[in-house]
Scaffold this motif. Structure first.
Motif, mmCIF file in Angstrom:
data_model
loop_
_atom_site.group_PDB
_atom_site.id
_atom_site.type_symbol
_atom_site.label_atom_id
_atom_site.label_comp_id
_atom_site.label_asym_id
_atom_site.label_seq_id
_atom_site.Cartn_x
_atom_site.Cartn_y
_atom_site.Cartn_z
ATOM 1 N N SER A 38 -5.728 -5.597 15.751
ATOM 2 C CA SER A 38 -5.221 -5.905 14.395
ATOM 3 C C SER A 38 -4.596 -7.270 14.326
ATOM 4 C CB SER A 38 -4.045 -4.901 14.236
ATOM 5 O OG SER A 38 -4.714 -3.335 14.237
ATOM 6 N N PHE A 39 -3.835 -7.570 15.463
ATOM 7 C CA PHE A 39 -3.362 -9.091 15.370
ATOM 8 C C PHE A 39 -4.501 -10.212 15.470
ATOM 9 C CE2 PHE A 39 0.824 -7.161 15.350
ATOM 10 C CZ PHE A 39 1.601 -8.057 14.646
ATOM 11 N N LYS A 40 -5.510 -9.742 16.045
ATOM 12 C CA LYS A 40 -6.501 -10.681 16.426
ATOM 13 C C LYS A 40 -7.319 -10.680 15.057
ATOM 14 C CE LYS A 40 -7.668 -11.666 20.692
ATOM 15 N NZ LYS A 40 -7.985 -12.855 21.240
ATOM 16 N N ALA A 41 -7.351 -9.775 14.126
ATOM 17 C CA ALA A 41 -7.955 -9.580 12.835
ATOM 18 C C ALA A 41 -7.313 -10.437 12.125
ATOM 19 C CB ALA A 41 -8.149 -8.262 12.322
ATOM 20 N N VAL A 42 -5.745 -10.272 11.912
ATOM 21 C CA VAL A 42 -4.705 -11.098 11.268
ATOM 22 C C VAL A 42 -5.035 -12.548 11.549
ATOM 23 C CG1 VAL A 42 -2.414 -11.630 10.769
ATOM 24 C CG2 VAL A 42 -2.899 -9.310 10.944
ATOM 25 N N LYS A 43 -5.032 -12.842 12.601
ATOM 26 C CA LYS A 43 -5.480 -14.399 13.115
ATOM 27 C C LYS A 43 -6.780 -14.869 12.440
ATOM 28 C CE LYS A 43 -4.912 -17.284 17.138
ATOM 29 N NZ LYS A 43 -5.096 -17.371 18.499
ATOM 30 N N GLU A 148 10.746 -1.039 23.946
ATOM 31 C CA GLU A 148 10.535 -2.256 25.007
ATOM 32 C C GLU A 148 9.970 -3.556 24.866
ATOM 33 O OE1 GLU A 148 10.072 -1.083 29.517
ATOM 34 O OE2 GLU A 148 8.238 -1.759 28.772
ATOM 35 N N GLN A 149 10.518 -4.353 24.912
ATOM 36 C CA GLN A 149 10.010 -5.710 24.803
ATOM 37 C C GLN A 149 10.083 -6.692 26.203
ATOM 38 O OE1 GLN A 149 11.537 -7.949 21.617
ATOM 39 N NE2 GLN A 149 13.516 -7.181 21.938
ATOM 40 N N THR A 150 9.164 -7.814 26.423
ATOM 41 C CA THR A 150 9.460 -8.561 27.168
ATOM 42 C C THR A 150 9.384 -9.778 26.750
ATOM 43 O OG1 THR A 150 7.158 -8.584 27.702
ATOM 44 C CG2 THR A 150 7.875 -6.882 28.929
ATOM 45 N N PRO A 151 9.567 -10.931 27.469
ATOM 46 C CA PRO A 151 9.537 -12.420 26.803
ATOM 47 C C PRO A 151 7.984 -12.574 26.458
ATOM 48 C CG PRO A 151 10.809 -12.464 28.909
ATOM 49 C CD PRO A 151 10.048 -11.011 28.813
ATOM 50 N N THR A 152 7.235 -12.010 26.810
ATOM 51 C CA THR A 152 5.529 -12.415 26.488
ATOM 52 C C THR A 152 5.156 -11.345 25.563
ATOM 53 O OG1 THR A 152 4.764 -11.278 28.566
ATOM 54 C CG2 THR A 152 5.045 -13.755 28.589
ATOM 55 N N CYS A 153 5.800 -10.102 25.610
ATOM 56 C CA CYS A 153 4.950 -8.905 24.767
ATOM 57 C C CYS A 153 6.009 -8.366 23.796
ATOM 58 C CB CYS A 153 4.417 -8.076 25.854
ATOM 59 S SG CYS A 153 3.422 -6.709 24.812
ATOM 60 N N VAL A 210 3.246 -15.008 8.177
ATOM 61 C CA VAL A 210 2.020 -14.757 9.361
ATOM 62 C C VAL A 210 1.778 -15.755 10.372
ATOM 63 C CG1 VAL A 210 -0.440 -14.293 9.268
ATOM 64 C CG2 VAL A 210 0.759 -13.839 7.199
ATOM 65 N N GLU A 211 2.241 -16.903 10.138
ATOM 66 C CA GLU A 211 2.222 -17.862 11.446
ATOM 67 C C GLU A 211 3.258 -17.675 12.351
ATOM 68 O OE1 GLU A 211 1.775 -21.599 9.712
ATOM 69 O OE2 GLU A 211 -0.371 -21.762 9.883
ATOM 70 N N GLU A 212 4.550 -17.234 11.930
ATOM 71 C CA GLU A 212 5.767 -16.965 12.407
ATOM 72 C C GLU A 212 5.259 -15.605 13.560
ATOM 73 O OE1 GLU A 212 9.238 -16.211 10.187
ATOM 74 O OE2 GLU A 212 10.306 -15.543 12.015
ATOM 75 N N TYR A 213 4.842 -14.765 12.931
ATOM 76 C CA TYR A 213 4.632 -13.642 13.494
ATOM 77 C C TYR A 213 3.425 -13.422 14.560
ATOM 78 C CZ TYR A 213 7.552 -11.113 10.146
ATOM 79 O OH TYR A 213 8.307 -10.645 9.397
ATOM 80 N N SER A 218 1.499 -14.421 20.345
ATOM 81 C CA SER A 218 0.560 -15.389 20.998
ATOM 82 C C SER A 218 0.281 -15.163 22.428
ATOM 83 C CB SER A 218 0.797 -16.821 20.789
ATOM 84 O OG SER A 218 2.094 -16.771 21.339
ATOM 85 N N PHE A 219 1.382 -14.704 23.198
ATOM 86 C CA PHE A 219 1.120 -14.334 24.570
ATOM 87 C C PHE A 219 0.219 -12.867 24.929
ATOM 88 C CE2 PHE A 219 4.311 -17.527 25.215
ATOM 89 C CZ PHE A 219 3.746 -18.292 25.874
ATOM 90 N N PHE A 220 0.720 -12.023 23.634
ATOM 91 C CA PHE A 220 0.324 -10.926 23.860
ATOM 92 C C PHE A 220 -1.358 -10.953 23.395
ATOM 93 C CE2 PHE A 220 -0.515 -7.058 20.731
ATOM 94 C CZ PHE A 220 -0.667 -5.925 21.690
ATOM 95 N N LEU A 221 -1.437 -11.752 22.558
ATOM 96 C CA LEU A 221 -2.875 -11.803 22.151
ATOM 97 C C LEU A 221 -3.954 -12.407 23.274
ATOM 98 C CD1 LEU A 221 -2.749 -12.981 18.247
ATOM 99 C CD2 LEU A 221 -3.457 -10.775 19.377
ATOM 100 N N GLU A 222 -3.187 -13.370 24.135
ATOM 101 C CA GLU A 222 -3.870 -13.716 25.064
ATOM 102 C C GLU A 222 -4.116 -12.880 26.428
ATOM 103 O OE1 GLU A 222 -2.045 -17.495 26.552
ATOM 104 O OE2 GLU A 222 -2.436 -18.263 24.263
ATOM 105 N N GLU A 223 -3.341 -11.582 26.489
ATOM 106 C CA GLU A 223 -3.710 -10.478 27.401
ATOM 107 C C GLU A 223 -4.890 -9.896 27.179
ATOM 108 O OE1 GLU A 223 -0.417 -7.705 27.525
ATOM 109 O OE2 GLU A 223 1.131 -9.404 27.835
ATOM 110 N N LYS A 224 -5.198 -9.515 28.502
ATOM 111 C CA LYS A 224 -6.645 -8.441 28.506
ATOM 112 C C LYS A 224 -6.050 -7.010 28.280
ATOM 113 C CE LYS A 224 -10.465 -11.376 29.381
ATOM 114 N NZ LYS A 224 -11.246 -11.810 30.370
ATOM 115 N N ILE A 225 -6.127 -6.273 27.492
ATOM 116 C CA ILE A 225 -5.616 -5.022 27.287
ATOM 117 C C ILE A 225 -6.929 -3.851 27.459
ATOM 118 C CG2 ILE A 225 -4.420 -3.059 26.084
ATOM 119 C CD1 ILE A 225 -2.989 -5.319 24.876
ATOM 120 N N THR A 226 -6.760 -3.243 28.761
ATOM 121 C CA THR A 226 -8.162 -2.271 29.025
ATOM 122 C C THR A 226 -7.528 -0.768 28.955
ATOM 123 O OG1 THR A 226 -7.505 -2.566 31.262
ATOM 124 C CG2 THR A 226 -9.377 -3.741 30.421
#
Lengths: 226, 212
Positions: A38-43, A148-153, A210-213, A218-226
């Motif tokens: 979804s965030f990829k689509a938003v981008k 739960e949140q992490t610095p990158t996600c 949108v740019e803020e979100y 940004s780090f979450f979008l670079e991750e590969k989620i399988t």
């Protein structure tokens, strides 16, 4: 010295706790994967949205100019001067030509509006998919995992909230522009003024939000989620 | 039997000759005239753009004067001269543009006469050989070319007289709306109808200048 056991504890079969944890991780991954999409689509939509808005600027300027011409030509008291006696139909012809030109410019804007509509629809769909995915899987995901949140996600809850906020803003902006175009008429001075003054209102706010979100994700979008 | 059903001879369309074959006679002349009409109209468009720039500059000067005049009336003080010297070169420029436009219209009149002459020639030929007039290229008969060029000529002639009126009066404008009216009339060319533009495009397609 403790001798490491050669045989794992669950060799005889997974215990209940392990099974629950596996299921919850699996369901969490499903939701995160959908949010990732979804965030990829938003981008993607954001760049299309920006391009469409930029492409509207020139025809909008032309529309504004043509409306002024239309207004002045309608108000011009040219008949009294007697100069235009050989051209009795000039005013009618001129206003017709201006109207034709206006139609052309408005159709250029409508082409861009179609792109905005597509973005609006796409973001709406993705928001729906993400919410649906969360609702379907939420019974299996513990609340602490949702928050739960992490610095990158970022947390799932935050991402869902951002997505809904983006959808609302995009929907609002698109329908506001659509309404302005529907209300527009060269003869209606208020409609023209509204188009000129209200068209860009809120555009920057939407883009900034949108740019803020997207920067949070940004780090979450670079991750590969399988 | 053979006499009753002898083959009918049909005049071959010049289109069938192909692109590499040179046209001769009336089709050649019609095709060249169509190209000349297009080039003349292109020249007119360029002149109209030049005129638009000049008229915009005049409008800026005059609107400045109109606004200062209104302010002077409100403040009860004497206002500036309505005809500053800066208008003179612009008026001369417009006059020169008008002359060139007039030449364009004269050329269009000439092209309409050429088409009319060709039509008469073709009619004379067909009456002599007792055969019916066939289309010159694809679908248009000679009368269509005559009508098209005359229609274009009439539109541009009327537009030229409007341009003349604008040039003569633009510097004497006393209010903003009339000035905007003149600018819009110059820019949008109300007497050049969409029909005239369509006719020229059709003529170019018919003669093979534009691909079908």
């Amino acid at each position: 010295m403790v001798k490491p056991s050669a045989v794992p504890d669950n060799a005889s079969g997974p215990n209940f706790c392990q099974l629950v944890m596996d299921i919850s991780t699996n369901e969490e991954t499903k939701v995160r994967s959908q949010l990732h999409k979804s965030f990829k689509a938003v981008k993607n939509c954001l760049s299309t949205w920006k391009e469409a808005l930029a492409a509207c600027q020139q025809p909008l300027y032309q529309v504004e100019n043509l409306c002024e011409q239309h207004q002045c030509c309608s108000d011009a008291n040219i008949e009294q001067s007697g100069i235009i006696k050989p051209f009795p139909d000039i005013k009618m012809r001129l206003l017709h030509k201006i109207d034709v030109e206006l139609e052309e410019q408005l159709s250029r804007i409508n082409v861009e509006m179609k792109k905005l509509d597509n973005c609006c629809e796409r973001i709406g769909k993705h928001c729906h998919y993400s919410m649906k995915s969360y609702q379907e899987n939420s019974p299996y995901i513990p609340l602490d995992k949702v928050l739960e949140q992490t610095p990158t996600c970022p947390a799932i809850s935050d991402m869902l909230e951002w997505l809904q906020q983006i959808e609302r803003l995009v929907f609002q902006q698109y329908h506001c522009k659509k309404y302005l175009l529907e209300m527009f008429s060269p003869k209606n001075k208020d409609g023209t003024e509204n188009l000129k003054n209200t068209w860009s209102l809120g555009d920057q706010e939407l883009i900034n939000t949108v740019e803020e979100y997207l920067s949070y994700t940004s780090f979450f979008l670079e991750e590969k989620i399988t | 039997m053979d006499k009753d059903f002898s083959p009918v001879e049909i005049k071959r369309s010049p289109v069938a000759l192909g692109k590499n074959m040179n046209l001769t006679g009336s089709p050649r002349k019609v095709k060249d005239t169509a190209a000349d009409v297009f080039n003349t109209l292109h020249k007119w468009t360029e002149l109209n753009k030049d005129g638009r720039n000049a008229i915009n500059e005049i409008a800026n000067i005059k609107l400045d004067i109109i606004l200062s005049k209104e302010a002077a009336i409100e403040e009860n003080v004497s206002h500036r001269n309505s005809f500053p010297t800066s208008l003179e070169p612009l008026c001369q420029q417009l006059a020169e543009i008008y002359k060139k436009m007039e030449k364009c219209v004269n050329k269009l009149e000439g092209f309409a006469q050429i088409m009319e002459g060709l039509h008469q020639l073709e009619s004379y030929r067909s009456s002599k050989s007792e055969e019916t007039l066939s289309p010159m290229f694809h679908t248009w008969h000679m009368t269509h070319f005559v009508e098209a060029t005359q229609e274009v000529f009439k539109s541009y002639k009327k537009e030229l007289s409007l341009k003349k009126m604008i040039i003569e009066n633009v510097c004497h404008v006393t209010d903003r709306n009339t000035m905007m009216f003149y600018i819009a009339a110059w820019l949008h060319q109300p007497y050049i109808t969409d029909d005239a533009t369509l006719l020229v495009e059709s003529m170019l397609t018919e003669t093979g200048h534009r691909g079908c």
